[in-house]
Design a protein around this motif. Sequence first.
Motif, short mmCIF file in Angstrom:
data_model
loop_
_atom_site.label_atom_id
_atom_site.label_comp_id
_atom_site.label_asym_id
_atom_site.label_seq_id
_atom_site.Cartn_x
_atom_site.Cartn_y
_atom_site.Cartn_z
N GLY A 305 -34.83 -9.23 20.44
CA GLY A 305 -35.29 -7.84 20.39
C GLY A 305 -34.47 -7.00 19.43
O GLY A 305 -33.70 -7.51 18.61
N HIS A 306 -34.64 -5.68 19.52
CA HIS A 306 -33.93 -4.73 18.67
C HIS A 306 -32.59 -4.34 19.29
O HIS A 306 -32.40 -4.46 20.50
CB HIS A 306 -34.77 -3.45 18.49
CG HIS A 306 -36.05 -3.69 17.75
ND1 HIS A 306 -36.22 -3.34 16.42
CD2 HIS A 306 -37.23 -4.23 18.14
CE1 HIS A 306 -37.44 -3.64 16.03
NE2 HIS A 306 -38.08 -4.19 17.06
N LEU A 307 -31.71 -3.82 18.46
CA LEU A 307 -30.50 -3.20 18.98
C LEU A 307 -30.86 -1.81 19.50
O LEU A 307 -31.41 -0.99 18.75
CB LEU A 307 -29.44 -3.06 17.89
CG LEU A 307 -28.48 -4.21 17.65
CD1 LEU A 307 -27.42 -3.80 16.64
CD2 LEU A 307 -27.81 -4.68 18.93
N PRO A 308 -30.56 -1.51 20.76
CA PRO A 308 -30.90 -0.18 21.29
C PRO A 308 -30.09 0.92 20.59
O PRO A 308 -28.90 0.75 20.31
CB PRO A 308 -30.50 -0.27 22.77
CG PRO A 308 -30.40 -1.74 23.06
CD PRO A 308 -29.98 -2.39 21.79
N ARG A 398 -40.29 -2.44 28.30
CA ARG A 398 -39.73 -1.10 28.18
C ARG A 398 -39.36 -0.79 26.72
O ARG A 398 -38.24 -0.37 26.41
CB ARG A 398 -38.49 -0.96 29.08
CG ARG A 398 -38.78 -1.26 30.53
CD ARG A 398 -37.56 -1.54 31.38
NE ARG A 398 -36.70 -0.39 31.50
CZ ARG A 398 -35.43 -0.36 31.06
NH1 ARG A 398 -34.90 -1.42 30.47
NH2 ARG A 398 -34.71 0.71 31.20
N MET A 399 -40.31 -1.01 25.82
CA MET A 399 -40.03 -0.82 24.40
C MET A 399 -39.58 0.61 24.08
O MET A 399 -38.82 0.83 23.13
CB MET A 399 -41.26 -1.17 23.57
CG MET A 399 -41.54 -2.67 23.50
SD MET A 399 -40.25 -3.60 22.62
CE MET A 399 -40.39 -2.92 20.97
N TRP A 400 -40.06 1.58 24.87
CA TRP A 400 -39.67 2.97 24.62
C TRP A 400 -38.15 3.15 24.69
O TRP A 400 -37.58 4.01 24.03
CB TRP A 400 -40.32 3.88 25.66
CG TRP A 400 -39.91 3.53 27.07
CD1 TRP A 400 -40.57 2.73 27.94
CD2 TRP A 400 -38.71 3.93 27.73
NE1 TRP A 400 -39.88 2.60 29.12
CE2 TRP A 400 -38.73 3.34 29.01
CE3 TRP A 400 -37.63 4.74 27.39
CZ2 TRP A 400 -37.70 3.51 29.95
CZ3 TRP A 400 -36.60 4.92 28.31
CH2 TRP A 400 -36.66 4.31 29.58
N SER A 401 -37.49 2.29 25.50
CA SER A 401 -36.06 2.50 25.76
C SER A 401 -35.19 2.24 24.54
O SER A 401 -34.04 2.68 24.49
CB SER A 401 -35.61 1.59 26.92
OG SER A 401 -35.69 0.22 26.55
N TYR A 402 -35.71 1.54 23.54
CA TYR A 402 -34.90 1.26 22.36
C TYR A 402 -34.60 2.52 21.56
O TYR A 402 -33.63 2.56 20.79
CB TYR A 402 -35.60 0.22 21.48
CG TYR A 402 -35.45 -1.17 22.04
CD1 TYR A 402 -34.34 -1.94 21.72
CD2 TYR A 402 -36.39 -1.69 22.91
CE1 TYR A 402 -34.17 -3.20 22.25
CE2 TYR A 402 -36.24 -2.95 23.45
CZ TYR A 402 -35.13 -3.71 23.12
OH TYR A 402 -34.96 -4.95 23.67
N ASN A 403 -35.39 3.57 21.74
CA ASN A 403 -35.15 4.83 21.05
C ASN A 403 -34.49 5.87 21.94
O ASN A 403 -34.28 7.00 21.50
CB ASN A 403 -36.47 5.41 20.51
CG ASN A 403 -37.03 4.58 19.37
OD1 ASN A 403 -36.28 3.97 18.62
ND2 ASN A 403 -38.35 4.55 19.26
N TYR A 404 -34.17 5.49 23.15
CA TYR A 404 -33.58 6.45 24.09
C TYR A 404 -32.06 6.47 23.92
O TYR A 404 -31.39 5.44 23.91
CB TYR A 404 -33.95 6.10 25.52
CG TYR A 404 -33.31 7.01 26.54
CD1 TYR A 404 -33.69 8.35 26.62
CD2 TYR A 404 -32.33 6.54 27.40
CE1 TYR A 404 -33.09 9.20 27.54
CE2 TYR A 404 -31.74 7.38 28.33
CZ TYR A 404 -32.12 8.70 28.39
OH TYR A 404 -31.53 9.54 29.30
N ILE A 405 -31.51 7.68 23.78
CA ILE A 405 -30.06 7.85 23.62
C ILE A 405 -29.56 8.68 24.81
O ILE A 405 -29.83 9.88 24.90
CB ILE A 405 -29.71 8.55 22.30
CG1 ILE A 405 -30.24 7.72 21.12
CG2 ILE A 405 -28.21 8.73 22.18
CD1 ILE A 405 -29.92 8.31 19.77
#
Length: 423
Positions: A305-308, A398-405
Motif C-alpha cells: 500500500g501507500h505510506l500514510p 480504509r483508503m481514505w485514511s492515507y490522507n488523514y493527518i
Amino acid sequence: MQIMSCISYILLLCLISSTNAQHPTREALELTIGIGNGSKVSKSSKACNLPLKLNCQLPGTHLANQVLKFADQRLALIYPVIQKFKSLITSDPLGITQTWVGSDICSYKGFYCDNPPDNKSAIAVASIDFNGFQLSAPSLDGFLDQLPDIALFHANSNNFSGSLSPNIAKLRYLYELDISNNRFSGPFPDAVLNMPGLTFLDIRFNFFTGSVPSQIFTQNLDALFLNNNDLMIRLPENIGYTHIFYLTLANNKFNGPLPRTIFRAFSSLAEVLLLNDQLTGCIPYEIGLLKEAVVFDAGNNQLTGHLPLSIACMENLEQLNFAGNLLYGAVPEVVCELGKLVNLSLSDNYFIHVGPLCRILMERGALDVRNNCIPDLPFQRSVEDCANFFAYPRFCPRMWSYNYIPCPHFPYASLIPQVAPSP
C-alpha cells in the motif's frame, strides 16, 4: 620380621590414639618408628633407627576444616545448589567460579545478597549478575529454579543452553529475568505467564521456536525483548492493551497485518523495531499516533500500500525504515519535511514518484529510494519487474485514511482532504 612387627604396633597405636581423641582440632600424633631391643615405641622413642615418620590424623580434624559457617540458614540451603551448578560448568575462561568457594556466598563473583521481603533481618541471595561472564553450561535447571529468594537474574552473553524449567514460576520475588544472547532453545517459556511480579523479560538472541502466547502482551511487563529468535505469532489485537515501555519483536516470524491497536501499545515507545519478520497488509494511519517514536523500523517484511500521510505527525522521528517491502505510490512530501529526520530508508519497494522536498533529502543522503520504479532516477528496478508488480491490482481497506493527518497543527492539513476516522 622385627621391622614389620614394629610397624604393626605403631599402626595399632595410631588407631587407639585416634579412637580416644576428645578434641577434633587436636594435632595429629607423629610417631617415629625405630628398631631396638624391644623397647616401647613412643613419641620420643629413639629405640628404632629407621628414618620414617608416620602422621596419624585424628578423627574430626579433616571434618573440622570442612565445616562451613553461613551468615544465614537461607545461604546454607543454596550452597549445595551453587556447588552442583559449578560442577556442571564446562567453560569458565574468566575464572569466575574460582571465587565460588567457602561459606561467604555473598562474596562470590556474580552473587549479591540482601534482606528478603518476608524477613528484613535475614540474609539471602537476592540478585545474580552473570552478564558477560562467558560461562558455558548445558542447563540452568536445578539452579535458577532452586533460588527461592532471587529477585533479579541477569545472564546476558554466556553460553547457557537447554530450556527454561517451568519451576521458575515458583520464584515469587523474581521481577527481572534476562537470559539474552545465549543458546537457549525449545518453546517460548510459558512459565513466565504465571509470574505476576515479573516486569522485565529479555530472551532475545537465543533459539526459542514456536508460537508466542498472546497473553504475554497483557502481562504486567515494562519491558519485553523477544527479537532474534525463531518465534511466530499473528500479532493480536490485544497488543494494544499492554503498557509495555520497551518492546522489540524483530528478526522472528511474526506475521499478519499490523493491528490498528499496535500503535496504542507503542504510543510511549522511543524505538519500535519490527524488522525482518513476516508482516503483511497495509500500514494503518494510526502509525501517526506514535508521537514519542525516534526510531521506527519495519524493514524487510511484506507490507504493501501507500505510506500514510499521518507519519508527518511523528515529530520526534529520526530514523524511519520501510525498505524491503511492497510499498508503492508516491513518497509523501510531508514525510520528507519532518524536521528531525536524518535517515529515511525506502529502498527495494515499488514507489513511482518523489517530489522536490524528498529530492532535497536525497541530495543530503538522508533518503534512500534505490531499487524502486521511479522513472527518472538511477539504480531502479527494471521496467519488466515494475510492470509485473503493477499487473496485479492491490487494494487497501480504509483508503481514505492515507490522507488523514491526526495532528491538528500540521501546516498543510487544510490542503489535504480529511475525513474523520472511524471509531
